[in-house]
Design an enzyme around this catalytic site. Structure first.
Site, mmCIF file in Angstrom:
data_model
loop_
_atom_site.group_PDB
_atom_site.id
_atom_site.type_symbol
_atom_site.label_atom_id
_atom_site.label_comp_id
_atom_site.label_asym_id
_atom_site.label_seq_id
_atom_site.Cartn_x
_atom_site.Cartn_y
_atom_site.Cartn_z
ATOM 1 N N ASP A 1 0.770 -1.236 0.000
ATOM 2 C CA ASP A 1 0.000 0.000 0.000
ATOM 3 C C ASP A 1 0.808 1.298 0.000
ATOM 4 N N CYS B 1 -24.775 -2.567 -14.527
ATOM 5 C CA CYS B 1 -24.739 -2.356 -13.066
ATOM 6 C C CYS B 1 -24.015 -1.047 -12.754
ATOM 7 N N CYS C 1 -22.949 6.025 -3.693
ATOM 8 C CA CYS C 1 -21.955 6.906 -3.049
ATOM 9 C C CYS C 1 -22.599 8.247 -2.693
ATOM 10 N N CYS D 1 -14.279 11.219 -1.614
ATOM 11 C CA CYS D 1 -14.548 9.884 -1.052
ATOM 12 C C CYS D 1 -14.532 9.951 0.485
ATOM 13 N N CYS E 1 -14.880 3.931 4.588
ATOM 14 C CA CYS E 1 -16.254 3.748 4.118
ATOM 15 C C CYS E 1 -16.283 2.477 3.275
ATOM 16 N N CYS F 1 -19.521 1.377 -1.297
ATOM 17 C CA CYS F 1 -19.447 0.911 -2.688
ATOM 18 C C CYS F 1 -19.083 -0.568 -2.768
ATOM 19 N N CYS G 1 -22.177 -4.138 -3.739
ATOM 20 C CA CYS G 1 -21.662 -4.765 -4.966
ATOM 21 C C CYS G 1 -22.081 -6.235 -5.072
HETATM 22 C C1 B12 Z 1 -4.837 6.763 -2.828
HETATM 23 C C2 B12 Z 1 -5.599 5.540 -2.408
HETATM 24 C C3 B12 Z 1 -6.910 5.713 -1.987
HETATM 25 C C4 B12 Z 1 -7.685 6.990 -2.237
HETATM 26 C C5 B12 Z 1 -8.154 6.979 -3.718
HETATM 27 C C6 B12 Z 1 -8.913 5.674 -4.085
HETATM 28 C C7 B12 Z 1 -8.745 5.191 -5.511
HETATM 29 N N1 B12 Z 1 -9.740 4.419 -5.955
HETATM 30 O O1 B12 Z 1 -7.728 5.453 -6.175
HETATM 31 C C8 B12 Z 1 -8.811 6.888 -1.167
HETATM 32 C C9 B12 Z 1 -8.330 7.522 0.116
HETATM 33 C C10 B12 Z 1 -10.141 7.509 -1.570
HETATM 34 C C11 B12 Z 1 -8.867 5.376 -0.988
HETATM 35 C C12 B12 Z 1 -10.005 4.709 -0.550
HETATM 36 C C13 B12 Z 1 -10.062 3.344 -0.398
HETATM 37 N N2 B12 Z 1 -9.044 2.468 -0.475
HETATM 38 CO CO1 B12 Z 1 -7.284 2.963 -1.138
HETATM 39 N N3 B12 Z 1 -5.593 3.236 -1.949
HETATM 40 C C14 B12 Z 1 -4.993 4.272 -2.439
HETATM 41 C C15 B12 Z 1 -3.604 3.904 -2.970
HETATM 42 C C16 B12 Z 1 -2.563 4.294 -1.923
HETATM 43 C C17 B12 Z 1 -3.242 4.529 -4.311
HETATM 44 C C18 B12 Z 1 -4.355 4.406 -5.376
HETATM 45 C C19 B12 Z 1 -4.157 5.370 -6.516
HETATM 46 O O2 B12 Z 1 -3.063 5.552 -7.001
HETATM 47 N N4 B12 Z 1 -5.244 5.996 -6.966
HETATM 48 C C20 B12 Z 1 -5.199 6.935 -8.041
HETATM 49 C C21 B12 Z 1 -6.080 6.520 -9.226
HETATM 50 C C22 B12 Z 1 -5.892 7.495 -10.390
HETATM 51 O O3 B12 Z 1 -5.652 5.281 -9.640
HETATM 52 P P1 B12 Z 1 -6.537 4.238 -10.476
HETATM 53 O O4 B12 Z 1 -7.899 3.987 -9.994
HETATM 54 O O5 B12 Z 1 -5.610 3.090 -10.610
HETATM 55 O O6 B12 Z 1 -6.701 5.071 -11.819
HETATM 56 C C23 B12 Z 1 -6.684 4.483 -13.020
HETATM 57 C C24 B12 Z 1 -8.008 3.965 -13.435
HETATM 58 O O7 B12 Z 1 -9.025 4.948 -13.220
HETATM 59 C C25 B12 Z 1 -7.678 3.755 -14.859
HETATM 60 N N5 B12 Z 1 -8.795 3.665 -15.732
HETATM 61 C C26 B12 Z 1 -9.354 4.647 -16.411
HETATM 62 N N6 B12 Z 1 -10.311 4.134 -17.188
HETATM 63 C C27 B12 Z 1 -10.344 2.786 -16.987
HETATM 64 C C28 B12 Z 1 -11.122 1.804 -17.549
HETATM 65 C C29 B12 Z 1 -10.920 0.471 -17.152
HETATM 66 C C30 B12 Z 1 -11.743 -0.587 -17.783
HETATM 67 C C31 B12 Z 1 -9.966 0.166 -16.145
HETATM 68 C C32 B12 Z 1 -9.761 -1.224 -15.672
HETATM 69 C C33 B12 Z 1 -9.198 1.184 -15.579
HETATM 70 C C34 B12 Z 1 -9.384 2.487 -16.036
HETATM 71 O O8 B12 Z 1 -6.824 4.829 -15.257
HETATM 72 C C35 B12 Z 1 -6.407 5.515 -14.087
HETATM 73 C C36 B12 Z 1 -4.989 5.963 -14.220
HETATM 74 O O9 B12 Z 1 -4.119 4.885 -14.371
HETATM 75 C C37 B12 Z 1 -3.755 2.339 -3.131
HETATM 76 C C38 B12 Z 1 -2.451 1.564 -2.921
HETATM 77 C C39 B12 Z 1 -1.565 1.612 -4.153
HETATM 78 N N7 B12 Z 1 -0.307 1.906 -3.942
HETATM 79 O O10 B12 Z 1 -2.022 1.376 -5.263
HETATM 80 C C40 B12 Z 1 -4.825 1.998 -2.063
HETATM 81 C C41 B12 Z 1 -5.842 0.900 -2.383
HETATM 82 C C42 B12 Z 1 -6.383 1.111 -3.771
HETATM 83 N N8 B12 Z 1 -6.914 1.161 -1.420
HETATM 84 C C43 B12 Z 1 -7.463 0.111 -0.950
HETATM 85 C C44 B12 Z 1 -8.618 0.098 -0.107
HETATM 86 C C45 B12 Z 1 -8.928 -1.191 0.633
HETATM 87 C C46 B12 Z 1 -9.417 1.241 -0.011
HETATM 88 C C47 B12 Z 1 -10.823 1.339 0.608
HETATM 89 C C48 B12 Z 1 -11.705 0.124 0.326
HETATM 90 C C49 B12 Z 1 -10.689 1.585 2.140
HETATM 91 C C50 B12 Z 1 -12.011 1.846 2.869
HETATM 92 N N9 B12 Z 1 -12.854 0.864 3.068
HETATM 93 O O11 B12 Z 1 -12.249 2.954 3.288
HETATM 94 C C51 B12 Z 1 -11.360 2.631 -0.084
HETATM 95 C C52 B12 Z 1 -12.088 2.309 -1.396
HETATM 96 C C53 B12 Z 1 -12.658 3.496 -2.112
HETATM 97 C C54 B12 Z 1 -12.687 3.270 -3.633
HETATM 98 N N10 B12 Z 1 -13.835 2.978 -4.213
HETATM 99 O O12 B12 Z 1 -11.618 3.328 -4.256
HETATM 100 C C55 B12 Z 1 -6.827 -1.154 -1.493
HETATM 101 C C56 B12 Z 1 -7.753 -1.762 -2.552
HETATM 102 C C57 B12 Z 1 -7.767 -3.286 -2.545
HETATM 103 C C58 B12 Z 1 -8.610 -3.808 -3.669
HETATM 104 N N11 B12 Z 1 -9.167 -4.991 -3.483
HETATM 105 O O13 B12 Z 1 -8.757 -3.187 -4.702
HETATM 106 C C59 B12 Z 1 -5.459 -0.595 -2.062
HETATM 107 C C60 B12 Z 1 -4.923 -1.316 -3.298
HETATM 108 C C61 B12 Z 1 -4.451 -0.698 -0.888
HETATM 109 C C62 B12 Z 1 -3.936 -2.110 -0.677
HETATM 110 N N12 B12 Z 1 -2.628 -2.295 -0.646
HETATM 111 O O14 B12 Z 1 -4.672 -3.052 -0.542
HETATM 112 N N13 B12 Z 1 -7.703 4.792 -1.363
HETATM 113 S S1 SF4 Z 2 -18.131 -2.615 -8.869
HETATM 114 FE FE1 SF4 Z 2 -19.866 -3.882 -8.171
HETATM 115 S S2 SF4 Z 2 -21.549 -2.394 -7.773
HETATM 116 FE FE2 SF4 Z 2 -19.983 -1.343 -9.051
HETATM 117 S S3 SF4 Z 2 -20.685 -1.630 -11.180
HETATM 118 FE FE3 SF4 Z 2 -19.214 -3.327 -10.722
HETATM 119 S S4 SF4 Z 2 -20.573 -5.006 -10.004
HETATM 120 FE FE4 SF4 Z 2 -21.837 -3.141 -9.894
#
Ligand code: B12
Ligand code: SF4
Length: 362
Positions: free
Chosen positions: A139, A205, A212, A228, A255, A258, A262
């Site tokens: 992480d 879905c 959210c 978030c 939180c 989401c 799911c």
């Molecule tokens: C910053 C961060 C956060 C931020 C931003 C969340 C986010 N979704 O990025 C905040 C604080 C909000 C957060 C929240 C949570 N987090 Co967090 N977070 C991180 C962290 C440190 C970096 C993620 C990051 O770089 N985000 C920036 C965005 C831009 O990255 P991205 O989503 O990859 O963006 C790409 C996609 O959008 C993609 N894209 C665009 N179009 C498309 C289309 C398709 C088809 C696809 C596939 C992709 C895609 O392009 C973007 C650029 O590359 C990671 C650990 C890590 N080092 O990776 C943990 C991590 C993602 N978090 C984690 C967790 C557990 C959570 C929470 C569930 C915690 C909670 N219960 O409160 C929530 C979930 C909220 C959510 N829905 O994301 C876990 C997720 C595990 C998993 N099973 O996925 C991680 C991996 C940590 C870990 N080591 O386990 N987190």
């Molecule tokens: S992540 Fe889960 S709730 Fe969100 S669109 Fe996919 S199946 Fe539906």
């Protein structure tokens, strides 16, 4: 939808033995090649300010999709995940009145739990080789963990932006070993087709996006992290924007909304890892207990070893003030009035807001 037969990408026997010994069940190996396309998307995401006050995400931009930048000579990214899912147990009545905690934070901090497991796995794979031949991250490192988990065939990325596996849904956390070793892995584990075997979001879905309350999920695979509730309650250190406070409900740390809605999570397996099943913060934290934390020493004594430590005492009290108002805790009005005169501006302002909220509704 989650297929009936769980998918496990092919991995070498020596890795299977080492991860089995730790009880790790999400495993895959990805190539360390970069992804210019994703890197462009990521920079765009930062430029739009979606990272909020998480400045480290800006600093990480040049390393996010480049394992080579973290371990020169990196040849393999070993991705591992551990399931933390537990069912809700202690519903405190039909109208919950205490602060909710995201599931990953009910027990011991996963950075410590998974970090120790991964270091043991890494040592066994690199026995006799120089320690600079590998690096372990959970992480806190810059690597785009979900991207490499998907590339490794260990999971797929769902519309809520989280990585999902067929056995655990999205209820698992991720870590990785960057290694200078090459492992003999069948090519199919590295392809999109291999990753797709886990399944995908059902067509049409959008439950996560619809549920959210703060509108942080802008659309499929797109998050404005600065909205978030997880960011607001954990990562953000300053005042919470007033227009978002009412939308935060009773969450005081993280939180899960989401993930809870799911359909991919419906049949997720429950964790058996004692570090996760033994609660430290637990499912809900009493709001009166949080509001009474007067010193950092008291806070540390209560939450040592828990992810809640990341919010800090001030952050947790700030969150509890908002939750107290949102949960109609009129019984805490006196405590909130006292906190409204706290020398700490952050606490005082949120307590004043909570008092005003409760008064305006009564
Ligand atoms: C910053 C961060 C956060 C931020 C931003 C969340 C986010 N979704 O990025 C905040 C604080 C909000 C957060 C929240 C949570 N987090 Co967090 N977070 C991180 C962290 C440190 C970096 C993620 C990051 O770089 N985000 C920036 C965005 C831009 O990255 P991205 O989503 O990859 O963006 C790409 C996609 O959008 C993609 N894209 C665009 N179009 C498309 C289309 C398709 C088809 C696809 C596939 C992709 C895609 O392009 C973007 C650029 O590359 C990671 C650990 C890590 N080092 O990776 C943990 C991590 C993602 N978090 C984690 C967790 C557990 C959570 C929470 C569930 C915690 C909670 N219960 O409160 C929530 C979930 C909220 C959510 N829905 O994301 C876990 C997720 C595990 C998993 N099973 O996925 C991680 C991996 C940590 C870990 N080591 O386990 N987190
Ligand atoms: S992540 Fe889960 S709730 Fe969100 S669109 Fe996919 S199946 Fe539906």
């Amino acid at each position: 939808m989650i297929p009936r037969v769980p998918y496990d990408p092919p991995i070498p026997q020596e890795l299977k033995i080492a991860t089995d010994a730790e009880g790790l069940e999400v495993i895959g190996i990805a190539s360390p090649a970069g992804s210019p396309e994703r890197e462009r998307d990521y920079v765009e995401w930062i430029l739009r300010g979606f990272h909020g006050s998480m400045e480290y995400l800006r600093r990480h931009a040049s390393m996010k999709y480049r394992p080579e930048a973290l371990l020169p000579g990196c040849r393999s990214v070993i991705v591992v995940g551990v399931n933390y899912y537990r069912r809700t147990t202690t519903e405190d009545g039909p109208r919950p009145s205490n602060g909710r905690v995201a599931r990953y934070a009910w027990g011991r901090d996963y950075h410590k739990v998974l970090g120790s497991m991964l270091r043991r796995v890494a040592r066994s794979l690199h026995d006799g080789r120089a320690s600079e031949n590998y690096r372990v991250f959970v992480d806190s490192g810059p690597l785009a963990e979900r991207f490499f988990a998907e590339r490794a065939g260990a999971a797929f990325v769902a519309k809520n932006t989280l990585a999902v596996t067929s056995r655990f849904g999205s209820w698992f956390v991720i870590g990785e070993i960057l290694s200078a070793r090459t492992f003999d892995v069948e090519e199919r584990a590295r392809t999109a087709a291999g990753a797709g075997v886990h399944g995908g979001c059902p067509r049409g879905c959008s439950r996560c996006i619809d549920v959210c309350p703060t509108g942080a999920l802008l659309g499929p695979y797109q998050i404005d992290a600065s909205k978030c509730i997880s960011y607001l309650t954990i990562e953000h250190k300053g005042a919470i924007p007033v227009e978002l406070r009412r939308k935060m409900g009773g969450w005081v740390f993280g939180c899960d909304l989401c993930q809870e809605v799911c359909p991919l999570n419906v049949r997720a397996e429950v964790t058996t890892i004692p570090d996760f099943t033994n609660s430290i913060a637990g499912e809900r934290i009493r709001l009166d207990e949080i509001l009474a934390l007067e010193t950092d020493a008291e806070f540390t004594q209560r939450f040592a070893g828990s992810p809640v430590m990341r919010a800090g005492r001030r952050g947790l009290i700030r969150n509890a003030c908002i939750a107290a108002a949102n949960l109609d805790r009129y019984d805490l009005l006196e405590t909130l009035r006292r906190l409204a005169h706290n020398p700490d501006d952050l606490i005082a302002e949120h307590a004043r807001w909570a008092v005003d909220e409760l008064n305006s509704r009564s």
